[in-house]
Structure formats: structure tokens, C-alpha cells
Scaffold this motif. Structure first.
Motif, PDB file in Angstrom:
ATOM      1  N   HIS A  49       0.844  -1.194   0.000  1.00  0.00           N
ATOM      2  CA  HIS A  49       0.000   0.000   0.000  1.00  0.00           C
ATOM      3  C   HIS A  49       0.884   1.251   0.000  1.00  0.00           C
ATOM      4  N   TYR A  71      -9.089  -3.320  -2.142  1.00  0.00           N
ATOM      5  CA  TYR A  71      -9.006  -4.232  -0.999  1.00  0.00           C
ATOM      6  C   TYR A  71      -8.809  -5.670  -1.496  1.00  0.00           C
ATOM      7  N   GLN A 125      -5.268  -6.236  -2.529  1.00  0.00           N
ATOM      8  CA  GLN A 125      -4.386  -6.391  -1.372  1.00  0.00           C
ATOM      9  C   GLN A 125      -4.403  -7.818  -0.809  1.00  0.00           C
ATOM     10  N   CYS A 172     -10.313   2.514   2.704  1.00  0.00           N
ATOM     11  CA  CYS A 172     -10.945   1.387   3.400  1.00  0.00           C
ATOM     12  C   CYS A 172     -11.640   0.472   2.400  1.00  0.00           C
ATOM     13  N   GLU A 173     -11.887  -0.776   2.826  1.00  0.00           N
ATOM     14  CA  GLU A 173     -12.456  -1.751   1.903  1.00  0.00           C
ATOM     15  C   GLU A 173     -13.830  -1.355   1.387  1.00  0.00           C
TER      16      GLU A 173
END
Length: 251
Positions: A38, A138, A141, A130-131
Motif C-alpha cells: 500500500h 481491498y 491487497q 478502506c475496503e
């Protein structure tokens, strides 16, 4: 020894910032965790922001050309090793060719990737990745580290000519200086830079066991160094003590 560098102009300041970001990127990509990757992606966006200056690429190419002409003027000098000279000129030529083939600004090719740009638009917002904000990011990741790493390397390809050009130019600049030992009296040191020579970078090495932090200021005529000490709350206070350090002025 702890090394501090101080740029004397905006061009070198920009180059040092980019070098710092490329160094961080080089450390983050080989790692495994989603969090490291990230911040690797964050660093790519930071590089794009710093490199967005319109004339950066042309400035680097002009500097490479100037250095090449200077080194070519040394040919035939018996004090210069031809093999070493050829090696340096070859590095300059390779860096120049890479920048010359670069279309537009560094990282411009990435701006057509809508998915990456959607992350870029959210990444500066606190908690903006955020997801529930970026479910596709997300999901990325959660990929295996090797897959994420492959993507990151692909995305950085268009930035590598810039990294190489910076590496060559900053290396030549740093090699131009001769280090010498100086002494600060009562935590203060000043040096006149004189006329006729324009310095671009100051390098200072100091023993970390002294617990001193140099506060550097300078212009084309004078450089001033004040040695500071950090208190328990992080505030810097002038250190009224004699100390020595290594100083290099690079032109």
C-alpha cells in the motif's frame, strides 16, 4: 557517521526528494505485506506528483548533455584513464536515451489507468482507502505477495528512466566534492564560498555519538551551520560546544 545533505538550489532539492522517494520504493516493493505494498503505491503517486514539473525531464537531459560534453573534453589527457572515461560517458548516454524515449512526464502512462487513478484520488484522504470505499483495491491487497509485487514493478517501469537519470547526475555531483574536516566553535561554523564557483550541494557527516543535529543554511556566498541538540520533547536547542565534522562542497 550520519550524513546530512543540503541543496543550494531548487533543481537539486527536487532531485533529492525524488531520490528519497525512489529509495523508499525500492525498499517497499520486495516486502511481503499488503501494508508495505500500500505504501509502495502511495510512493509511486508521490513520485508522480513531484515529477509533474513540466521542465524536469528536459532539465535532466540538458544536465546529462552538459556532463557528457565536459567529460569528452578530457579525452587525450594523460592524467585521465580512458577506460574509466568511456564507462562514465556510457552511463550518461544510457540515462539520456532512457529519458529521451519517455513519452511525456514521468508516470504519465499511469494516468490512463482508471483503477489506479481512483486509488490516487482517495489515498490522500485520511482512511480513504478502506475496503468499503475501494473494494477492488481491498481485493488486490489480498493477492499473493508475488502477484502484487509483479503489478508494482509493471507500474514503476515508466518511472525507471527518471530514476536512472537522477542516479547518474547525483552520483557525478557527489563525486565532484572533496571532503575535509572542520571544527565548529561553540556550536557555530561559517564558511565563505567565494566568487567564481557555484556550489550545488553540501554534504555533512557527523559522529552520531555526539548527539548533535546540524541546522544548515546557505546561499551562493556563504554557508552557515549551527549545531543543535534535541530535548526530551523533541525541541531543538542550540548546543554551545566545540565539535568537529566532515564537510564536502559539491559543484
Amino acid at each position: 557517521m550520519v550524513l546530512y545533505e543540503y541543496p543550494f538550489n531548487e533543481s537539486i532539492r527536487t532531485m533529492l526528494r525524488l531520490e528519497h522517494l525512489f529509495d523508499r520504493l525500492g525498499q517497499l516493493i520486495p516486502r511481503e505485506t499488503p501494508l508495505d505494498h500500500h505504501f509502495a503505491l502511495t510512493t509511486i503517486f508521490e513520485i508522480m506528483d513531484v515529477a509533474s514539473r513540466a521542465d524536469l525531464k528536459s532539465d535532466l537531459m540538458k544536465e546529462l548533455e552538459r556532463h557528457k560534453a565536459q567529460f569528452n573534453s578530457y579525452r587525450g589527457n594523460p592524467a585521465i584513464a580512458e577506460a574509466a572515461l568511456d564507462e562514465v560517458i556510457a552511463r550518461i548516454d544510457h540515462a539520456y536515451a532512457g529519458l529521451n524515449q519517455l513519452q511525456g512526464k514521468a508516470g504519465q502512462a499511469l494516468t490512463s489507468n482508471e483503477w489506479l487513478m481512483s486509488i490516487r484520488s482517495r489515498i490522500s484522504i485520511p482512511g480513504g482507502t478502506c475496503e468499503f470505499d475501494l473494494p477492488a483495491y481491498y481485493s488486490w491487497q489480498q493477492f499473493l505477495p508475488a502477484r502484487r509485487r509483479k503489478d508494482l514493478i509493471t507500474w514503476t517501469q515508466s518511472l525507471m528512466p527518471l530514476a536512472e537519470g537522477l542516479n547518474v547526475l547525483l552520483g557525478l555531483l557527489r563525486d565532484s566534492g572533496t571532503p575535509h574536516k572542520v571544527a565548529a566553535q561553540s556550536g557555530q561554523y561559517q564558511q565563505s564560498l567565494g566568487a567564481g564557483r557555484s556550489f550545488q550541494l553540501l554534504r555533512l557527516k557527523i559522529d552520531p555519538s555526539l548527539g548533535l543535529i546540524p541546522e544548515i543554511s546557505g546561499n551562493r556566498l556563504m554557508v552557515s551551520i549551527r549545531l543543535m541538540r534535541q530535548d526530551e520533547e523533541g525541541r531543538l536547542k542550540s548546543a554551545q560546544q566545540d565539535a568537529s565534522f566532515e564537510l564536502t562542497l559539491c559543484a
